[in-house]
Enzyme design. Structure first.
Site, PDB file in Angstrom:
ATOM      1  N   ASP A 122      -9.941  -7.410   6.426  1.00 30.02           N
ATOM      2  CA  ASP A 122     -10.001  -6.123   5.738  1.00 30.02           C
ATOM      3  C   ASP A 122     -10.142  -6.253   4.231  1.00 30.02           C
ATOM      4  O   ASP A 122     -10.327  -5.253   3.542  1.00 30.02           O
ATOM      5  CB  ASP A 122      -8.716  -5.317   6.023  1.00 30.02           C
ATOM      6  CG  ASP A 122      -7.522  -5.873   5.274  1.00 30.02           C
ATOM      7  OD1 ASP A 122      -7.188  -7.068   5.485  1.00 30.02           O
ATOM      8  OD2 ASP A 122      -6.928  -5.146   4.460  1.00 30.02           O
ATOM      9  N   ASP A 181      -2.830  -9.732   8.143  1.00 28.47           N
ATOM     10  CA  ASP A 181      -2.280  -8.425   7.777  1.00 28.47           C
ATOM     11  C   ASP A 181      -3.374  -7.377   7.640  1.00 28.47           C
ATOM     12  O   ASP A 181      -4.388  -7.600   6.992  1.00 28.47           O
ATOM     13  CB  ASP A 181      -1.505  -8.546   6.465  1.00 28.47           C
ATOM     14  CG  ASP A 181      -0.256  -9.405   6.640  1.00 28.47           C
ATOM     15  OD1 ASP A 181       0.609  -9.014   7.444  1.00 28.47           O
ATOM     16  OD2 ASP A 181      -0.171 -10.468   5.994  1.00 28.47           O
ATOM     17  N   ASP A 215      -8.382 -12.663   9.555  1.00 28.08           N
ATOM     18  CA  ASP A 215      -7.313 -12.335   8.636  1.00 28.08           C
ATOM     19  C   ASP A 215      -6.141 -11.836   9.493  1.00 28.08           C
ATOM     20  O   ASP A 215      -6.335 -11.459  10.656  1.00 28.08           O
ATOM     21  CB  ASP A 215      -7.790 -11.252   7.669  1.00 28.08           C
ATOM     22  CG  ASP A 215      -6.722 -10.843   6.667  1.00 28.08           C
ATOM     23  OD1 ASP A 215      -6.009 -11.732   6.170  1.00 28.08           O
ATOM     24  OD2 ASP A 215      -6.597  -9.640   6.393  1.00 28.08           O
TER      25      ASP A 215
END
Length: 300
Positions: free
Chosen positions: A246, A14, A12
């Site tokens: 996240d 961000d 991922d």
């Protein structure tokens, strides 16, 4: 059959490889129990936002194609006739809706130009003054986040090579056994739209570690669809996948694919953050799902 073992790390962006949202909303500072200056984090985040938007619009045609987000740059390759673009006037080709075949060809031209600019790097886009401002902002952000950005880059480099330099007497920690022929690939699957995500890769110094062909946007299609495409792309029994992110979406998609998932945690005491996350830890997650190299040797 090719016995090469391929390990594909799916990242991922961000709040994983980079920090932006948590700077803007203050959650990164809050995780340090107010020991970090939240206002400074917001200021840094806004400066990044301005850089990203400016590069998107001025250099990557974002204003012209933002309403036609694709999941990867080659998604419209079938519409590209290979025309020489060295003298093509993008500002005069009257690209506008509806997005018929002619419009899609014009967008495909832009995608090819974007890929070329990505390969050239920001050094061929920014002048000396902008490069200096960019370097200073990167260093300021890295210092504020306790080396989150540079530590993430180091791990990406180690994932590419499969080797982790250790300061202990162990020397090198490896993802593979000594007799394993292997290759390692970093892929980005981000929930952001494609062009800003490519620009972020450039601005956060990830472009030499993640090629433009390995950047996927799940904005329209979802992460599970992107993961399925990646699995089809690496259609070989000697491939292992590991997802790092996240969010809940990549976690659920990884579970659906039966791939290991490493959840990033902003908390300063966590080992699943930067600095902290290591190649050794990723190897442990891989071994839980796929077995360790020693298990494979024992079976032989």
């Amino acid at each position: 059959m090719d016995a090469t073992l391929t390990k594909v790390f799916i990242w991922d962006m961000d709040e994983t490889l980079i920090l932006l949202k948590s700077l803007l909303n203050g959650t990164f500072a809050q995780s340090f129990n107010d020991l970090k200056d939240a206002d400074k984090g917001v200021q840094i985040g806004r400066m990044w936002e301005n850089h990203i938007l400016n590069v998107c619009d001025e250099c990557f045609f974002y204003e012209q194609i933002e309403n036609n987000n694709t999941p990867f740059l080659d998604a419209l390759k079938q519409y590209d006739d290979g025309r020489d673009l060295s003298d093509y006037e993008f500002d005069r080709d009257e690209l506008c809706p509806p997005f018929d075949d002619l419009s899609l060809k014009k967008i495909a031209y832009r995608h090819r130009a974007i890929a070329h600019k990505y390969e050239e790097g920001l050094q061929n886009i920014f002048d000396k003054e902008l490069l200096r401002v960019w370097d200073e902002l990167y260093d300021m952000t890295d210092e504020y986040t306790d080396r989150w950005l540079s530590s993430a880059r180091v791990l990406l480099e180690q994932c590419s090579s499969g080797k982790e330099v250790s300061t202990s007497s162990l020397g090198l920690a490896s993802l593979d056994s000594a007799d394993t022929k292997s290759e390692h690939v970093n892929i980005l699957v981000t929930s952001g739209s494609l062009i800003p995500s490519l620009v972020k890769c450039l601005l956060f110094r990830l472009d030499n570690l993640i090629t433009h062909g390995n950047v996927y946007s799940s904005w329209e299609v979802g992460k599970l669809q992107c993961f399925q495409w990646i699995k089809e792309r690496f259609n070989n029994p000697n491939v292992q996948f590991c997802v790092i992110g996240d969010g809940w979406e990549e976690g659920e998609a990884a579970q659906a694919m039966q791939w290991p998932f490493v959840k990033i945690d902003l908390g300063p005491g966590s080992c699943h953050r930067f600095p902290g996350l290591s190649l050794r830890t990723l190897g442990c997650y891989l071994s839980v799902v796929y077995g360790s190299p020693s298990d494979e040797t024992d079976e032989e």
